[in-house]
Design an enzyme around this catalytic site. Structure first.
Site, mmCIF file in Angstrom:
data_model
loop_
_atom_site.group_PDB
_atom_site.id
_atom_site.type_symbol
_atom_site.label_atom_id
_atom_site.label_comp_id
_atom_site.label_asym_id
_atom_site.label_seq_id
_atom_site.Cartn_x
_atom_site.Cartn_y
_atom_site.Cartn_z
ATOM 1 N N ASP A 60 0.841 -1.187 0.000
ATOM 2 C CA ASP A 60 0.000 0.000 0.000
ATOM 3 C C ASP A 60 0.883 1.247 0.000
ATOM 4 O OD1 ASP A 60 -2.997 0.683 0.438
ATOM 5 O OD2 ASP A 60 -1.943 2.040 1.794
ATOM 6 N N GLU A 97 1.406 -0.325 -5.154
ATOM 7 C CA GLU A 97 0.536 0.818 -5.385
ATOM 8 C C GLU A 97 1.484 2.006 -5.513
ATOM 9 O OE1 GLU A 97 -3.518 2.600 -3.439
ATOM 10 O OE2 GLU A 97 -1.804 2.356 -2.105
#
Length: 408
Positions: A60, A97
């Site tokens: 993330d 990401e």
């Protein structure tokens, strides 16, 4: 970690070391490129792989790992180099990401050869096209072919691009076609939290409706998104529940809820059985047709399998800003494929191509997202033969034709 060694484990503001640097959007940021923290990260990853047999990780806000101990972006971040070269992690899937909450955006430029990237531009451009936004035809063409404008010059395989329309953050696919605005009041932050940039379209009514025409349009849009995602070059990523129209009632940031708002309603499987069948058939098609060639780079693949672009007229793609239609054809492993996309509010008539080998082939209608289930998807050997030299594509619809195998 604050009580152990605050300045080692957390990134601090360079001008005020009493404050945390907030590149994550959650109030603080791990100081990932400090030697001690790097060791912690590597030991943790190795443990999950060797002891728990985890086969991959998605990071993330991975671009945070590109920042040094004072928050500057560096070309060869030590922690990413460690992960890239660690023997224990060599067989794992690493998905980034490739951005952070402070504006750093590295889609197409994230460090390393081992990493794959969430393609945020695929999400935005596909949403924009089917919403009917201007200037998205050429973008859709690039996203469908694994974004050669982003990855084509890197010698990377199409799998570099992780394609998605929805993810755990933001609207579900049902809410993407049901709400123009976020509805996060239940989070008790006065609807301030969650993104305001959703590229959503409610199809005429905000939220649930009994209007059959709007429900048909929403189903059609959802099938458009699934068709584009699952048949594009690259790696498709789906969110559990989208195939049954799971809703969060317009809440695009429900992290703080453990309730019916976020639970899966199993009755949706029967309620939307037709959509679920459509998605299952698309997945089967994706697995049964080798659109990609292992070991072949994206640029090499596009050179080996030429794509012919069209608009409503053959070999005349309309790339003007106001255009909302696109078609293309390609020969893949003795089959001819022809895709037609119509994001206009009116039907469009598309000319159909003859295939490059000069031998006659008859087109069969494999997918038509305008049609209700079970007529929206047919197996190639059972699909209806298309008669004539053109085909009408209904508003906000996608049609996929396949040519019969060449007789030997």
């Amino acid at each position: 970690f604050k009580g152990l060694d605050n300045s080692t484990y957390y990134a601090l503001e360079p001008r005020n070391r009493s404050r945390y640097a907030n590149y994550s959007g959650t109030g603080n940021t791990l100081n990932a490129n400090h030697a001690v923290v790097r060791r912690l990260i590597l030991d943790s990853l190795r443990h999950w792989v060797t002891e728990m047999h985890v086969d991959g990780f998605r990071f993330d806000l991975a671009s945070i790992l590109s920042r040094n101990t004072v928050g500057e972006v560096v070309a060869n971040p030590p922690v990413l180099w460690d992960i890239e070269t660690d023997p224990a992690l060599s067989g794992t899937k690493l998905i980034a990401e490739a951005w952070d909450a402070s504006g750093l955006y590295q889609v197409g430029s994230f460090f390393g050869d081992h990493w794959k990237e969430w393609n945020g531009r695929f999400r935005d451009d596909v949403r924009g096209f089917f919403r009917g936004d201007e200037g998205h035809v050429e973008k859709l063409a690039a996203r469908f072919l694994a974004s050669p404008d982003i990855y084509g010059g890197q010698g990377r395989e199409p799998e570099q691009s992780i394609n998605f329309v929805t993810c755990h953050d933001g609207f579900t696919l049902n809410d993407l076609v049901s709400y123009d605005e976020k509805h996060n009041w239940a989070n008790q932050e006065e609807n301030r939290d969650g993104s305001d940039y959703n590229l959503s379209w409610n199809c005429g009514v905000e939220g649930p409706t009994d209007d059959p025409a709007i429900e048909e349009l929403r189903n059609r849009q959802i099938k458009n998104f699934f068709t584009t995602n699952l048949l594009s070059l690259g790696v498709p990523m789906l969110v559990m529940g989208d195939e049954a129209r799971r809703t969060q009632h317009g809440n695009n940031n429900p992290y703080c809820h453990d309730s019916e708002l976020t639970w899966f309603d199993w009755s949706l499987l029967d309620k939307h059985a037709g959509l679920r069948r459509f998605v299952k058939e698309l997945i089967h098609l994706r697995l049964s047709v080798a659109f990609e060639v292992p070991g072949l780079s994206l640029s090499a693949l596009l050179h080996a399998v030429p794509v012919h672009w069209h608009g409503v007229k053959l070999n005349q793609p309309d790339l003007a800003r106001h255009s909302r239609s696109l078609a293309f054809s390609a020969d893949v492993f003795q089959y001819g494929w022809h895709f037609m996309f119509n994001a206009y509010s009116e039907p469009l008539t598309f000319q159909l191509p003859t295939l490059g080998d000069g031998q006659p082939r008859r087109w069969r209608r494999l997918i038509d997202t305008y049609r209700p289930s079970p007529h929206d998807f047919a197996h190639p050997d059972e699909a209806e033969i298309v008669i004539g030299s053109d085909h009408v594509v209904q508003p906000y619809s996608t049609v996929v034709l396949v040519a019969e195998r060449v007789p030997r």
